[in-house]
Write an enzyme that holds these catalytic residues in place. Structure first.
Site, PDB file in Angstrom:
ATOM      1  N   GLY A 166     109.986 -30.523  67.757  1.00 44.21           N
ATOM      2  CA  GLY A 166     110.778 -30.659  66.546  1.00 44.21           C
ATOM      3  C   GLY A 166     110.890 -32.080  66.036  1.00 44.21           C
ATOM      4  O   GLY A 166     111.808 -32.397  65.270  1.00 44.21           O
ATOM      5  N   GLU A 202      99.742 -42.232  72.032  1.00 41.97           N
ATOM      6  CA  GLU A 202      98.396 -41.856  71.635  1.00 41.97           C
ATOM      7  C   GLU A 202      98.059 -42.482  70.285  1.00 41.97           C
ATOM      8  O   GLU A 202      98.950 -42.938  69.546  1.00 41.97           O
ATOM      9  CB  GLU A 202      98.254 -40.328  71.557  1.00 41.97           C
ATOM     10  N   HIS A 210      97.891 -31.221  60.164  1.00 40.56           N
ATOM     11  CA  HIS A 210      98.441 -30.433  61.261  1.00 40.56           C
ATOM     12  C   HIS A 210      97.979 -28.989  61.068  1.00 40.56           C
ATOM     13  O   HIS A 210      98.485 -28.282  60.190  1.00 40.56           O
ATOM     14  CB  HIS A 210      99.963 -30.529  61.251  1.00 40.56           C
ATOM     15  N   LYS A 238     108.434 -29.562  60.112  1.00 38.75           N
ATOM     16  CA  LYS A 238     107.676 -28.833  59.106  1.00 38.75           C
ATOM     17  C   LYS A 238     108.550 -28.373  57.943  1.00 38.75           C
ATOM     18  O   LYS A 238     109.688 -27.943  58.142  1.00 38.75           O
ATOM     19  CB  LYS A 238     107.000 -27.615  59.754  1.00 38.75           C
ATOM     20  N   GLU A 290      99.137 -29.580  71.326  1.00 40.80           N
ATOM     21  CA  GLU A 290     100.003 -28.867  72.259  1.00 40.80           C
ATOM     22  C   GLU A 290      99.868 -27.369  72.009  1.00 40.80           C
ATOM     23  O   GLU A 290      99.228 -26.937  71.050  1.00 40.80           O
ATOM     24  CB  GLU A 290     101.460 -29.293  72.079  1.00 40.80           C
ATOM     25  N   ARG A 294     105.440 -19.350  72.568  1.00 37.53           N
ATOM     26  CA  ARG A 294     106.480 -18.499  71.997  1.00 37.53           C
ATOM     27  C   ARG A 294     106.045 -18.105  70.589  1.00 37.53           C
ATOM     28  O   ARG A 294     105.008 -18.542  70.109  1.00 37.53           O
ATOM     29  CB  ARG A 294     107.799 -19.275  71.904  1.00 37.53           C
ATOM     30  N   ARG A 340     110.664 -23.180  54.132  1.00 34.81           N
ATOM     31  CA  ARG A 340     111.912 -23.027  54.871  1.00 34.81           C
ATOM     32  C   ARG A 340     113.071 -23.433  53.960  1.00 34.81           C
ATOM     33  O   ARG A 340     113.089 -24.553  53.445  1.00 34.81           O
ATOM     34  CB  ARG A 340     111.906 -23.896  56.123  1.00 34.81           C
TER      35      ARG A 340
END
Length: 449
Positions: A166, A202, A210, A238, A290, A294, A340
């Site tokens: 997040g 990194e 993304h 996001k 990653e 879920r 969202r």
């Protein structure tokens, strides 16, 4: 894999995802039990679940994040399985083990996969084992360690919390003089948010996109449900998601999807998961970031272009059913976009806007889907994430989807709290977004434009 009957499902979550799970479970003929905090006792989810069980006071630590309380409530309700949704305890290996030890099914991957993917350094190592490319970097316990890595990666670089998510515990560093202070900030934030101060650094790819791939596996084989683009972000969180990821060459698209299946099968992954990649917008080179073990907030856009109910697949696989699809069975139709709608004020640096929603009128119509738990008269609690709902549209083409969501946003009407809807109207009207293929710098350009 032995079949295990699921007759009663306990939902260990709240808000729109709890409601989403209840509705699919009901369609499958399952009895639903919803665990709620005191703040959610009169929520829409509570009104639609078959049984409601109180977990405790509003603060998450005393309710939704209290493993002992959640497991005890599920066990006492007679549940055969527990669905964790996303967030809260969804990727907590101790919770998954506690559910299993109590004799119930955890609707998600097994503890081995949770352990491998829940720690970003372990996930990075697994990706390398599976043959996936990763962003150059490594673990740093001190600023000196980070400086040595930076000598190889160069600047700018990105600091990440090993147990993060997040956007928390993430810091960008543009020059060596900033490194020590930003390492300290990242470690403190990671410790506060996750109880784990470990970080790694990194290379920061400035023109990065993304792009993620939805996968489903049954522990023996896996398939993908295509890509999503989640490049429009604010502080690594996001804002807009779409499927499929636009303006990527077909061969690169296939390579990204195949890489996601490769790591899922390497893990003998069971359930729904999302493999996230960073794609260089300049040359379309891609790197594993990653894997989220879920269901994702943005899963509806994938459902809209494939017709696959991802929650249903989670429940079937958790019950021991083999994967019901071959890759050739998945047909991709059109394009979908999700925004969202959060109770935040985008004109005041996204300050949360809790309080009573005196009016909530959500869009409707052909190609329009709304996943929300908010009705007129409901309250937005300051104790939880500010997500009020998700507006999703589907169109025969991306252009049609952009027009459809822009029109739908203009019919959304909320009173009583501030929302991010006006920001999304600006995004949909932006020529760069309409063209497709924006990178993670888009929001800064929107803000400064």
């Amino acid at each position: 894999m032995a079949r295990k009957n699921i007759n009663t499902l306990f939902i260990a979550n709240r808000g729109e995802i709890a409601l989403r799970i209840i509705r699919t479970a009901r369609r499958l003929g399952l009895k639903t039990v919803l665990g709620v905090s005191d703040a959610d006792a009169n929520s829409r989810g509570a009104s639609e679940a078959d049984v409601v069980v109180r977990l405790g006071p509003a603060p998450s630590a005393q309710s939704y994040l209290n493993i002992a309380k959640v497991v005890a409530a599920a066990k006492e309700s007679g549940a055969d399985a527990v669905h964790p949704g996303y967030g809260f305890l969804s990727e907590n290996i101790n919770f998954a083990r506690a559910v299993a030890e109590a004799g119930m099914i955890f609707v998600g991957p097994d503890p081995r996969a949770l352990d491998a993917m829940g720690d970003k350094l372990k996930a990075r190592a697994v990706a390398i084992e599976a043959g996936l490319p990763v962003v150059p970097g490594g673990e740093a316990e001190t600023a000196e360690d980070a400086a040595k890595i930076a000598e190889k990666t160069g600047y700018p670089l990105l600091i990440k919390a090993v147990s993060g998510g997040g956007g928390r515990g993430m810091k960008r560093v543009d020059k060596p003089q900033e490194l020590r202070s930003q390492i300290g900030f990242a470690m403190s934030e990671a410790e506060a948010a996750f109880g784990d101060p470990r970080i790694y650094v990194e290379r920061f790819i400035a023109s990065g996109r993304h792009v993620e791939v939805q996968v489903i596996g049954d522990g023996k084989r896996a398939i993908h449900l295509g890509t999503r683009d989640c490049s429009i972000q604010r502080r690594f969180q996001k804002l807009v998601e779409e499927a499929p990821a636009p303006n990527i060459p077909d061969d690169k698209h296939r390579a990204i999807e195949n890489a996601a299946v490769k790591i899922a099968e390497h893990l003998n992954y069971k359930g729904a998961g999302t493999v996230e990649f960073l794609v260089d917008a300049d040359n379309f080179d891609f790197f594993f970031l990653e894997m989220n073990a879920r269901i994702q907030v943005e899963h509806p856009v994938t459902e809209e272009i494939t017709g696959v109910d991802i929650v249903e697949q989670q429940l079937l696989i958790a019950s021991g059913a083999p994967l019901g699809y071959e890759q050739r069975d998945i047909e991709f139709q059109g394009a979908a976009i999700e925004v969202r709608i959060n109770a935040e004020d985008p004109d005041a640096d996204f300050r949360p806007s809790p309080g009573m929603v005196t009016k909530a009128e959500w869009p409707a119509g052909a190609g329009v889907r709304v996943d929300t738990h908010i009705r007129s008269g409901d309250s937005i609690s300051p104790n939880y994430d500010s997500l009020m709902g998700k507006l999703i549209v589907h169109g025969a083409t991306r252009g049609e989807a952009v027009k459809r969501i822009a029109a739908a946003l203009k019919t959304l009407h909320v009173e009583g709290v501030k929302t991010t809807a006006p920001l999304h109207v600006r995004i949909m009207d932006d020529a760069r977004f309409q063209k497709g293929g924006v990178d993670t710098r888009f929001f800064e350009g929107l803000k400064n434009g």
